[in-house]
Design a protein around this motif. Structure first.
Motif, mmCIF file in Angstrom:
data_model
loop_
_atom_site.group_PDB
_atom_site.id
_atom_site.type_symbol
_atom_site.label_atom_id
_atom_site.label_comp_id
_atom_site.label_asym_id
_atom_site.label_seq_id
_atom_site.Cartn_x
_atom_site.Cartn_y
_atom_site.Cartn_z
ATOM 1 N N ARG A 1 -11.476 -4.577 -4.251
ATOM 2 C CA ARG A 1 -10.547 -4.054 -3.243
ATOM 3 C C ARG A 1 -10.482 -2.532 -3.285
ATOM 4 O O ARG A 1 -10.133 -1.936 -4.292
ATOM 5 C CB ARG A 1 -9.145 -4.635 -3.484
ATOM 6 C CG ARG A 1 -9.123 -6.134 -3.319
ATOM 7 C CD ARG A 1 -7.739 -6.677 -3.483
ATOM 8 N NE ARG A 1 -6.754 -5.952 -2.686
ATOM 9 C CZ ARG A 1 -5.525 -6.399 -2.471
ATOM 10 N NH1 ARG A 1 -5.146 -7.541 -3.011
ATOM 11 N NH2 ARG A 1 -4.686 -5.706 -1.755
ATOM 12 N N LEU B 1 0.832 -1.200 0.000
ATOM 13 C CA LEU B 1 0.000 0.000 0.000
ATOM 14 C C LEU B 1 0.873 1.260 0.000
ATOM 15 O O LEU B 1 0.661 2.201 0.745
ATOM 16 C CB LEU B 1 -0.936 0.016 1.222
ATOM 17 C CG LEU B 1 -2.174 0.898 1.066
ATOM 18 C CD1 LEU B 1 -2.871 0.620 -0.237
ATOM 19 C CD2 LEU B 1 -3.127 0.695 2.224
ATOM 20 N N ARG C 1 -8.391 2.910 -5.041
ATOM 21 C CA ARG C 1 -7.704 4.147 -4.650
ATOM 22 C C ARG C 1 -6.417 4.341 -5.438
ATOM 23 O O ARG C 1 -6.055 5.459 -5.786
ATOM 24 C CB ARG C 1 -7.413 4.122 -3.141
ATOM 25 C CG ARG C 1 -8.301 5.088 -2.358
ATOM 26 C CD ARG C 1 -8.145 4.900 -0.869
ATOM 27 N NE ARG C 1 -8.939 3.771 -0.389
ATOM 28 C CZ ARG C 1 -8.489 2.802 0.402
ATOM 29 N NH1 ARG C 1 -7.243 2.828 0.831
ATOM 30 N NH2 ARG C 1 -9.290 1.833 0.772
ATOM 31 N N ASP D 1 -8.294 -0.617 -1.906
ATOM 32 C CA ASP D 1 -6.964 -0.044 -2.116
ATOM 33 C C ASP D 1 -6.608 -0.002 -3.589
ATOM 34 O O ASP D 1 -5.931 0.920 -4.051
ATOM 35 C CB ASP D 1 -5.892 -0.797 -1.299
ATOM 36 C CG ASP D 1 -5.860 -2.287 -1.623
ATOM 37 O OD1 ASP D 1 -6.786 -2.768 -2.305
ATOM 38 O OD2 ASP D 1 -4.915 -2.962 -1.177
#
Lengths: 220, 220
Positions: free
Chosen positions: B115, B16, B120, B117
Motif C-alpha cells: 500500500r 489517511l 508514505r 499510503d
DNA sequence: CGACACTTTGAAGAGGTTCAACTGGTGTGG
DNA sequence: CCACACCAGTTGAACCTCTTCAAAGTGTCG
C-alpha cells in the motif's frame, strides 16, 4: 546558472543498489553554481530535489540575531533539499564551484507512487539523513571542541573518499558553524592537533591526517 | 512486561490523516513498562517498531566514558524505534510507567510494499524525526542554556497538549542529557526563570508557564 | 522516623568566547 | 614585477558561561 547540461540516459538500468541513481537516471538540468552562490533559500517552495554532481554544498539555518547553524555538508553524490512539507527548511549554498543535478519533486513523487523501489530509495535517503543528524546531535551535545574537530576531519575524509590528504572545501567559519564553535576555537584546535602531530596543515584548505588511529580514538 | 493487552480492530478505517494509525490498526501487543525499564537496547536487532500509547519514553546513546546524549523524548502517539538498518542505534527506556504498542517490522514492510499510503506514512514519520533532529542540532549548536531550557519546556507543552501547567515526565538528568548541559545548570536555569517570573515550579515535576510569550521570544 | 535518591545552592575552576592585534596568502594596480 | 590592499586565518589576553566539586535541602518510601 551558466550552461545547464543535460544527461542523456532514458532507460534506467535498475541496480537497486539502494541509491536513487538507478531509478532516477532521467534527463534533468545540471546547473553550475559559483562559490557562495545560493542554490535555494529557507522558506522557498521546494519544487526540486538536488544532488551534488561535483563540488560541495552547505545547508544551514540562521537565528534572528544572526547566529548560524550549518545543518549538513553535502559532497559529490549526496542528495539534499528533500522536504516533507511545501517549503525548504534550510538555505543551501555552494561552498566551492559546484555542479548540481535538479530533480523535479513532482516527477519524484510520481515515480515513488509507481515504483516501490523508488519509494524505498527516498525513504532510505531520508533515514540516512536522520542518522547523520542524530550523530550531529551527539557531537554537539556531548563532545569537546577537540573531539568535534577531529570528528569533522574524519567525516570529510570518509565522505570525499580521501585517504590521508584532505581537500577541505569549507572555510573556518563553516566548520565553526557546523560544530557549534567559534572560528577562533576551530583555528586553535587545528593548530593544537598539529602541534601534537595528529595532523599537518600544509595550507589553509588542506589537512593531512598523520595519526588517524589517534583521531578515531577521540571520536569513538 | 506485565499483562500484554491486545487491540481488537481488524478492519482498518483509512482516514489517511497522515499517521500510521489508519493503516496500522492491526492487532498487536501492548506491553507495559515500569519507570526506567528498558524497552530495547542499542545494538539489538530491530524487529519491532514502537508507539507510545501512554506515558513517555527517552531514546539515547552513551559514549565510552559514560557521557549520555538523549536523542529524543517520545510522548503518547509518537512512534520510535523505526530503523533503516538491522539494529537499533539507540537505547529506549520508559521515563514513567508507560504502555507501548509494538508493531512487527516485517508486517510493516509488507504493508508498505502493498500500500502506497502506508509507505508514505512511514516516510512521513521518518521525515518528521529528521526535522525534529535538525531542530535539536540548532538548539545544541547555537543556543544558550536558558534558551535551551525554555525551548524544551515549550516543546513538552506542545507535544503533551498541555496549556500552562506541565507534567514533566523526566528527571533533571534527562533534561540535561537532552540539552547538552549538566544537571546543575538545568536546575539553576529553571530557578532563574522562576525568579524572573516566566515560570513557576510548584513541584519538581510540575512547571507552570506564566509568560509563554516571553519564553517563545527566547526560542525564536 | 529514617534512609535514600534527587534536587538545589554555593564556590572554585575550566573550556570556550570575545575582542583585538597580527600574519599570510591572493589579487590588483601602478 | 613589485607594492599595496584586502580578506581569511591565527594568536594573545581578558572575560564569561557553564562545569565541577561539595554541601545542604527536599521528597518519597519502606
Amino acid at each position: 546558472m551558466l550552461s545547464p547540461i543535460r544527461t542523456q540516459s532514458f532507460e534506467p538500468t535498475v541496480h537497486l543498489d539502494g541509491g536513487l541513481d538507478a531509478v532516477l537516471a532521467m534527463p534533468c538540468a545540471c546547473p553550475r553554481f559559483a562559490r557562495d552562490e545560493e542554490i535555494f533559500g529557507e522558506g522557498e517552495t521546494a519544487d526540486y530535489v538536488y544532488q551534488v554532481v561535483s563540488g560541495a554544498v552547505r545547508t544551514y539555518r540562521i537565528l534572528r540575531d544572526g547566529r548560524r547553524q550549518i545543518d549538513e555538508f553535502h559532497f559529490a553524490g549526496d542528495h539534499f533539499g528533500l522536504e516533507l512539507g511545501e517549503a525548504h527548511r534550510v538555505t543551501a549554498e555552494a561552498m566551492t564551484d559546484t555542479t548540481i543535478r535538479m530533480i523535479r519533486r513532482g516527477a519524484l513523487s510520481d515515480l515513488a507512487a509507481r515504483r516501490g523501489d523508488a519509494a524505498r530509495a527516498i525513504l532510505r535517503l531520508t533515514a540516512e539523513g536522520l542518522q547523520r543528524s542524530q550523530d550531529h546531535v551527539l557531537m554537539l551535545g556531548r563532545r569537546s571542541a577537540c573531539e568535534r574537530v577531529a570528528g569533522l576531519l574524519l567525516d570529510i575524509a570518509e565522505r570525499t573518499h580521501a585517504k590521508a590528504e584532505l581537500d577541505v572545501p569549507m572555510s573556518r567559519q563553516d566548520m565553526a558553524d557546523y560544530l557549534g564553535l567559534t572560528i577562533e576555537t576551530v583555528s586553535r584546535t587545528l593548530t593544537s592537533l598539529q602541534d601534537e602531530g595528529l595532523i599537518a596543515l600544509p595550507s589553509v584548505r588542506h589537512v593531512v591526517l598523520q595519526d588517524r588511529r589517534a583521531l578515531e580514538r577521540m571520536t569513538a
